[in-house]
Design a protein around this motif. Structure first.
Motif, PDB file in Angstrom:
ATOM      1  N   ASN A 370       0.808  -1.212   0.000  1.00  0.00           N
ATOM      2  CA  ASN A 370       0.000   0.000   0.000  1.00  0.00           C
ATOM      3  C   ASN A 370       0.846   1.270   0.000  1.00  0.00           C
ATOM      4  OD1 ASN A 370      -2.460  -1.446   0.107  1.00  0.00           O
ATOM      5  ND2 ASN A 370      -2.152  -1.776   2.313  1.00  0.00           N
ATOM      6  N   GLU A 371       2.156   1.116   0.085  1.00  0.00           N
ATOM      7  CA  GLU A 371       3.046   2.277   0.097  1.00  0.00           C
ATOM      8  C   GLU A 371       3.161   2.877  -1.299  1.00  0.00           C
ATOM      9  OE1 GLU A 371       7.758   3.238   1.016  1.00  0.00           O
ATOM     10  OE2 GLU A 371       6.856   1.304   1.557  1.00  0.00           O
ATOM     11  N   ASN A 372       3.184   4.211  -1.368  1.00  0.00           N
ATOM     12  CA  ASN A 372       3.301   4.876  -2.657  1.00  0.00           C
ATOM     13  C   ASN A 372       4.676   4.645  -3.272  1.00  0.00           C
ATOM     14  OD1 ASN A 372       0.716   5.918  -2.623  1.00  0.00           O
ATOM     15  ND2 ASN A 372       1.323   7.820  -1.621  1.00  0.00           N
ATOM     16  N   HIS A 373       4.726   4.571  -4.600  1.00  0.00           N
ATOM     17  CA  HIS A 373       5.969   4.401  -5.331  1.00  0.00           C
ATOM     18  C   HIS A 373       6.336   5.707  -6.018  1.00  0.00           C
ATOM     19  CE1 HIS A 373       4.884  -0.163  -5.725  1.00  0.00           C
ATOM     20  NE2 HIS A 373       5.190   0.187  -4.485  1.00  0.00           N
ATOM     21  N   TYR A 374       7.494   5.714  -6.632  1.00  0.00           N
ATOM     22  CA  TYR A 374       8.000   6.923  -7.286  1.00  0.00           C
ATOM     23  C   TYR A 374       8.454   6.544  -8.690  1.00  0.00           C
ATOM     24  CZ  TYR A 374       7.968   8.267  -2.417  1.00  0.00           C
ATOM     25  OH  TYR A 374       7.573   8.508  -1.130  1.00  0.00           O
ATOM     26  N   TRP A 375       8.168   7.450  -9.631  1.00  0.00           N
ATOM     27  CA  TRP A 375       8.402   7.124 -11.035  1.00  0.00           C
ATOM     28  C   TRP A 375       9.086   8.271 -11.755  1.00  0.00           C
ATOM     29  CZ3 TRP A 375       7.433   2.174 -11.660  1.00  0.00           C
ATOM     30  CH2 TRP A 375       6.439   1.572 -10.871  1.00  0.00           C
ATOM     31  N   TRP A 376       9.798   7.887 -12.803  1.00  0.00           N
ATOM     32  CA  TRP A 376      10.444   8.831 -13.722  1.00  0.00           C
ATOM     33  C   TRP A 376       9.741   8.644 -15.064  1.00  0.00           C
ATOM     34  CZ3 TRP A 376      15.200  11.817 -13.671  1.00  0.00           C
ATOM     35  CH2 TRP A 376      15.682  12.159 -14.924  1.00  0.00           C
ATOM     36  N   GLY A 419      -1.753   7.955  -6.361  1.00  0.00           N
ATOM     37  CA  GLY A 419      -0.974   8.556  -5.286  1.00  0.00           C
ATOM     38  C   GLY A 419       0.519   8.514  -5.513  1.00  0.00           C
ATOM     39  N   ASP A 420       0.978   7.701  -6.462  1.00  0.00           N
ATOM     40  CA  ASP A 420       2.412   7.647  -6.758  1.00  0.00           C
ATOM     41  C   ASP A 420       2.891   8.986  -7.317  1.00  0.00           C
ATOM     42  OD1 ASP A 420       2.322   5.031  -6.014  1.00  0.00           O
ATOM     43  OD2 ASP A 420       2.692   4.187  -8.004  1.00  0.00           O
ATOM     44  N   MET A 421       4.109   9.364  -6.951  1.00  0.00           N
ATOM     45  CA  MET A 421       4.679  10.624  -7.418  1.00  0.00           C
ATOM     46  C   MET A 421       5.511  10.399  -8.676  1.00  0.00           C
ATOM     47  SD  MET A 421       3.348  12.690  -5.318  1.00  0.00           S
ATOM     48  CE  MET A 421       4.197  14.189  -5.851  1.00  0.00           C
ATOM     49  N   ILE A 422       5.526  11.428  -9.541  1.00  0.00           N
ATOM     50  CA  ILE A 422       6.202  11.325 -10.834  1.00  0.00           C
ATOM     51  C   ILE A 422       7.179  12.486 -11.003  1.00  0.00           C
ATOM     52  CG2 ILE A 422       5.888  11.429 -13.345  1.00  0.00           C
ATOM     53  CD1 ILE A 422       3.116  10.271 -12.963  1.00  0.00           C
ATOM     54  N   ALA A 435       8.973  19.085 -14.447  1.00  0.00           N
ATOM     55  CA  ALA A 435       7.832  19.227 -13.540  1.00  0.00           C
ATOM     56  C   ALA A 435       7.771  18.065 -12.565  1.00  0.00           C
ATOM     57  CB  ALA A 435       6.535  19.314 -14.342  1.00  0.00           C
ATOM     58  N   ILE A 436       6.883  18.197 -11.609  1.00  0.00           N
ATOM     59  CA  ILE A 436       6.567  17.130 -10.663  1.00  0.00           C
ATOM     60  C   ILE A 436       5.096  16.806 -10.826  1.00  0.00           C
ATOM     61  CG2 ILE A 436       6.537  16.440  -8.237  1.00  0.00           C
ATOM     62  CD1 ILE A 436       8.576  18.691  -7.739  1.00  0.00           C
ATOM     63  N   GLY A 437       4.757  15.506 -10.871  1.00  0.00           N
ATOM     64  CA  GLY A 437       3.380  15.094 -11.055  1.00  0.00           C
ATOM     65  C   GLY A 437       2.971  14.029 -10.073  1.00  0.00           C
TER      66      GLY A 437
END
Length: 795
Positions: A370-376, A419-422, A435-437
């Motif tokens: 359930n933890e959010n991940h991070y993406w490029w 909810g994952d950050m980009i 940018a950040i998404g």
């Protein structure tokens, strides 16, 4: 000469296996010749269609996973049937030496690739393919040549014929003589001949002289027959006749050597092992993550390191083309463009015996489910740009491209969740984080939805990120082929730190008007060296004329050249006029204009602009004149022709109309533009030529900027069209009545938000073809050729 006893032993096995194993699998060779003989017509009105039909039964003779000569030569015939027709006429002309004909066919194929290859790296018209064409045409005279097959055959039959890499002509001639000797032995084998005759049907070539049978026997011996056991080896894995000669102990030693087996290499090996010892790159990509290129390129790189460290034998095709992966695997095709790899037995056993538990096998989530991940997200600006999305506005990115193929890395798209950050990254026109998404919805298998959280006022360049050791293991940096890449929490936080630091320092700076050389090169398709020369000439001479063919971007470049020298977008320091035949001194400098009461002395546009520039002597000003050669320079400039010269800047003369002293400011530059393809214009006025430097603007199709722009469309039709336009420009340049000044410029193809067939057709029909009609108004054949060629792009 060769060992005839070995041949007889092999023929015993061949005859034993012929009915059940060989004929069902190899019958297509006799079918292929029959179809070719029935279809071939060198004078066919539709040559390319005839050629495709003639090759329709050849199967793997002229096509394999990474080798497709038939498809390429048919494609070339579709583009230029007459040229390909002439190539086959020359190849089949028995009056000339065989290797000279083969070599000539290859040379002309090189020319076709250069002209029509559309970026392809190879035309595949090698000795193997060309000998196949000869054999199909003259099946009672020629054979199919494959270097590896004939070399192995020569070794197995203990032949006196030698086959060496690079000795192309000798290899061809020795190969024909060698096969002729084998064929003579087959002609004496009544049992073998009867076996063949019993199975030759109406759809098969009769093969009375046994050339096809000779080819098949040679292939059987070189590939499948083990002379030591007299057994037939079923072709499941390839290549059977090659081994790197490395033992289990060798591989165990290599596995613990970090120079040979890097971390990524070990990941590949252990993942294949975990998958069962055999897998395609796509299977590995889907299950474990990473791109298919990560596995393919990583395997090749590992094999090269092994070869360099051990000097083990390497596998080659077509004499000198090295294929590296057989050092690690055997393989077989399992679909269009797919290859199944199986670990070599020695390597597989070594992996069993070496402890590699420290290697992470699976693409587990970085923490709790359930933890959010991070993406490029590596996004093409033509598909999606952060800068075009408002803060908080929802946008989506498809999981499949326009061709219906999965985007890379597809597994990452499937794992991304709400909810994952980009980190928003653009690889074109500048490699930078913009940018950040944030992912806004659970992806549905078709698209990923996100919103922009923050727009960066100052993007972070790729070079800055790549130099950071903290990001050395980032998935994107490991292999840049793909769209969505994983980031660890540590990597994401580090990038956010860089973003915060850069934007905190520069938030107070207004960069909206900033414009430098960097921005110029992003927008104007010229090289950096040419830009530097252009600026240098303009600053030295003060007056320059940008001359070039239609559509090379002269007007577009002129204004941005001014911006780049000023360092900002300040239109108040730029004036623009267009000359024509009735343009006069009164319009340009000053003159009397009629008013109700009579006449009034009014200042012209150049006079007013010079006065404006003289009030700010520390700033650069630019006066742009479009169609400068359409005006009468002496008539328009009058006494100012002297004052615009660099040596007279700042010096005053009295004007004829009012007797007032006047000068042209030292930091005011004049930029003229001239269309070199306008036949209606007379020779350039000498006064104009002496006071201006002339700078050629050329079509920028090969510039880095245009190539990136072209790549952003990812459109095969657009690529073909640009390729043909470049070919057209070569012909225009070589035309003694035209020359490079009449070439087609790149600007016709710029500025589109979407690359559609309708948009491209309009350019061809209403911009390009009318010019061609004017250029070659007296050459109907040439006009018709280019009309057909450019319109044919859309077929």
């Amino acid at each position: 000469m060769f060992d005839k006893f070995s041949l007889k032993e092999a023929l015993t096995g061949y005859k034993r296996d012929f009915v059940e194993k060989i004929w069902p699998k190899e019958k297509y060779k006799w079918d292929a010749v029959k179809r070719f003989q029935e279809s071939w017509d060198i004078n066919s009105s539709d040559f390319s269609q005839m050629l495709a039909e003639a090759f329709s039964r050849t199967e793997n003779l002229l096509a394999s996973v990474n080798h497709f000569p038939a498809r390429m030569i048919v494609k070339f015939a579709e583009i230029n049937s007459e040229e390909v027709r002439s190539m086959f006429i020359g190849l089949f002309d028995e009056r000339d030496d065989i290797y000279e004909r083969i070599d000539n066919f290859k040379m002309k194929s090189d020319m076709l690739l250069e002209r029509y290859g559309n970026g392809a790296g190879h035309h595949y018209q090698d000795e193997n393919a060309i000998s196949t064409y000869l054999w199909l045409r003259y099946p009672d005279k020629y054979y199919v040549y494959k270097f590896n097959d004939v070399k192995v055959l020569s070794d197995k039959l203990k032949s006196d014929y030698k086959f060496k890499k690079g000795s192309y002509s000798d290899n061809i001639r020795n190969f024909i003589s060698f096969y002729d000797e084998i064929r003579k032995e087959l002609l004496n084998d009544d049992e073998l001949i009867n076996l063949l005759k019993e199975r030759i049907a109406d759809d098969c070539y009769a093969d009375e002289k046994l050339h096809i049978l000779t080819i098949d026997v040679a292939s059987y011996i070189s590939r499948y027959f083990d002379l030591h056991t007299s057994e037939f080896v079923d072709e499941k894995w390839w290549p059977l006749d090659y081994s790197p000669n490395l033992t289990v102990d060798d591989w165990k030693e290599f596995l613990i050597d970090p120079i040979i087996f890097t971390k990524s290499s070990l990941e590949i090996m252990t993942r294949i092992k975990d998958y069962g010892g055999k897998a395609t790159c796509e299977q590995l990509s889907v299950k474990y993550g990473r791109t298919t290129d990560f596995y393919e390129n990583g395997s090749s790189a590992l094999a090269k390191r092994v070869a360099n460290m051990t000097e083990c034998p390497v596998f080659t095709v077509n004499d000198d083309n090295v294929i590296w992966w057989p050092i690690l695997y055997v393989g077989k095709p399992v679909g269009e463009g797919l290859y199944l790899w199986k670990l070599r037995d020695e390597l597989s056993k070594a992996l069993d015996e070496v402890d590699l538990s420290h290697i992470r096998l699976y693409a587990e989530s970085d923490g709790d489910e359930n933890e959010n991940h991070y993406w490029w997200l590596n996004a093409n600006p033509k598909v999606w740009r952060f800068s075009n999305i408002n803060i908080g506005e929802k946008e989506s990115y498809t999981l499949f491209n326009d061709n219906g193929n999965k985007r890379r890395v597809f597994k990452n798209f499937l794992n991304a969740k709400k909810g994952d950050m980009i980190i928003g990254y653009e690889s074109y026109p500048i490699k930078q984080v913009v940018a950040i998404g944030k992912v806004t919805d659970e992806q549905d298998g078709e698209k990923i939805c996100f919103e922009k959280v923050e727009d960066l006022s100052y993007p972070i360049d790729y070079a800055v990120l790549k130099d950071c050791p903290e990001l050395g293991d980032m998935e994107y940096f490991t292999n840049q082929q793909g769209s969505l890449f994983k980031l660890s929490k540590k990597e994401y936080d580090f990038i956010i730190g860089l973003i915060s630091e850069k934007n905190k320092i520069l938030n107070s700076i207004d960069i909206n008007k900033k414009y430098t050389k960097k921005e110029f090169l992003e927008e104007v398709y010229v090289s950096e060296a040419k830009y530097d020369r252009l600026v240098s000439v303009l600053k030295r001479k003060k007056n320059i004329i940008l001359q070039g063919a239609p559509g090379v971007g002269k007007t577009f470049a002129a204004k941005r050249l001014c911006y780049s020298i000023m360092g900002e977008k300040d239109d108040s320091r730029i004036e623009f006029v267009q000359f024509h035949q009735n343009y006069s001194y009164e319009d340009f400098v000053m003159g009397y204009k009629p008013v109700k009461e009579g006449f009034e002395l009014r200042h012209g546009v150049f006079y007013r602009f010079c006065k404006k520039a003289s009030k700010n002597p520390d700033k650069d000003y630019f006066f742009i004149i479009d169609e400068i050669n359409r005006g009468n320079m002496s008539k328009i400039f009058g006494e100012l022709l002297m004052l615009i010269e660099n040596g007279y800047r700042g010096k005053s003369v009295k004007l004829a109309y009012n007797g007032v002293n006047f000068c042209v400011p030292e930091r005011l530059c004049i930029i003229g533009m001239m269309n070199t393809a306008d036949r209606s214009l007379a020779m350039i006025d000498y006064a104009l030529r002496r006071r201006f430097s002339f700078f050629d603007m050329e079509p920028g199709f090969d510039s880095e900027g245009f190539l990136k722009y072209q790549e952003s469309f990812d459109n095969d039709t657009f690529d073909r069209l640009i390729s043909e336009i470049k070919n057209l420009n070569k012909e225009i340049t070589n035309d003694k009545y035209l020359g490079k000044g009449f070439c087609i410029g790149h600007s016709y193809f710029c500025g589109a938000e979407e690359c559609t067939d309708e948009w491209m057709r309009e350019i061809v029909d209403y911009d390009i073809l009318p010019m061609i009609d004017e250029y070659w108004f007296d050459d109907n054949d040439k006009r018709l050729y280019w009309d057909n060629t450019l319109r044919g792009v859309f077929q």
